[in-house]
Design an enzyme around this catalytic site. Structure first.
Site, mmCIF file in Angstrom:
data_model
loop_
_atom_site.group_PDB
_atom_site.id
_atom_site.type_symbol
_atom_site.label_atom_id
_atom_site.label_comp_id
_atom_site.label_asym_id
_atom_site.label_seq_id
_atom_site.Cartn_x
_atom_site.Cartn_y
_atom_site.Cartn_z
ATOM 1 C CB SER A 269 -1.507 101.919 83.545
ATOM 2 O OG SER A 269 -2.751 101.849 84.211
ATOM 3 C CE LYS B 26 -3.302 97.915 85.802
ATOM 4 N NZ LYS B 26 -2.417 98.973 85.205
#
Length: 245
Positions: free
Chosen positions: A35, A96
């Site tokens: 991701s 993230k």
């Protein structure tokens, strides 16, 4: 007897030092998914710095039930890669990139990120064909985004999807808006709990990912010496600080 006592105290001291370093300085994490491609690859071992944003109860082993907040709190900067745990899944860690800060209005339109109404500048770098998270060969466009202050990084985009359009949303106090660099295959602040982490509470941030310590291919195994050559030497000690442009 004295020798045994000395050995015991040495082991205790070593344990205290290791725990202190893990709590206050650095904590290692492994990357299990794609991701955050292309900045992070599955099999990366990442050093997460504990001091940049101050310390919270999540800085401590097992996250004891201490009061909320941070000691010496400082907000992340846009572009930082952070590790955090969402409130609904306290045993799960996400990694993230910070895009929006408290008070920002964030919109994603046609895969272009807008902060407070202004599009984040980006330019097409090229294309890559890679194995996606569902095991299929997928063609990604590679874009460079440049945030306010000139911090630049690369993102992957496989085309329109369920998260291509999002917002606008206001980032509330005490939270940051985060996105994965692999925009087509990341569950981030665009996905509310329980499908994703939603907004990241500042006091749930564990630290800032600073550097790749080691990177290995999926078929690497410490117990199989013939796989020891499957280390990605080019990623060893790779800095994760967005480059100024």
């Amino acid at each position: 007897m004295r020798a045994n006592s000395s050995l015991l105290w040495t082991l205790v001291l070593a344990g205290v030092i290791a725990l202190t370093v893990r709590t206050l300085v650095f904590q290692p994490f492994t990357i299990p998914s794609d991701s955050m491609r292309p900045a992070l690859e599955p099999g990366d071992y990442v050093a997460v710095a504990k001091w940049p944003y101050g310390w919270s109860r999540l800085s401590l082993p097992l996250a004891p039930p201490l009061p909320r907040g941070r000691v010496f709190e400082r907000l992340p900067e846009r572009g930082d890669i952070v590790v955090f745990t969402p409130p609904h899944a306290p045993r799960t860690a996400y990694i993230k990139r910070v895009i929006g800060l408290p008070g920002d209005m964030v919109t994603v339109s046609g895969a272009v990120v807008h902060i407070n109404g202004a599009p984040v500048p980006r330019g097409l770098v090229g294309e890559e064909t890679r194995l996606s998270s569902d095991g299929e060969m997928t063609r990604y466009q590679v874009w460079q985004e440049i945030l306010e202050g000139g911090r630049g990084y690369l993102v992957h985009d496989a085309g329109p999807g369920p998260l291509t359009e999002f917002g606008p949303v206001l980032v509330p106090d005490g939270h940051v808006f985060v996105l994965g660099d692999n925009r087509s295959e990341s569950r981030d602040s665009r996905a509310a709990a329980p499908e994703g982490p939603g907004m990241a509470p500042v006091d749930h941030i564990i630290g800032r990912a600073d550097r790749v310590l080691l990177s290995v291919r999926p078929d690497f195994s410490l117990w199989k010496p013939w796989t020891w050559t499957r280390i990605r030497t080019g990623r060893t000690f790779l800095s994760l600080d967005p480059e100024p442009r």
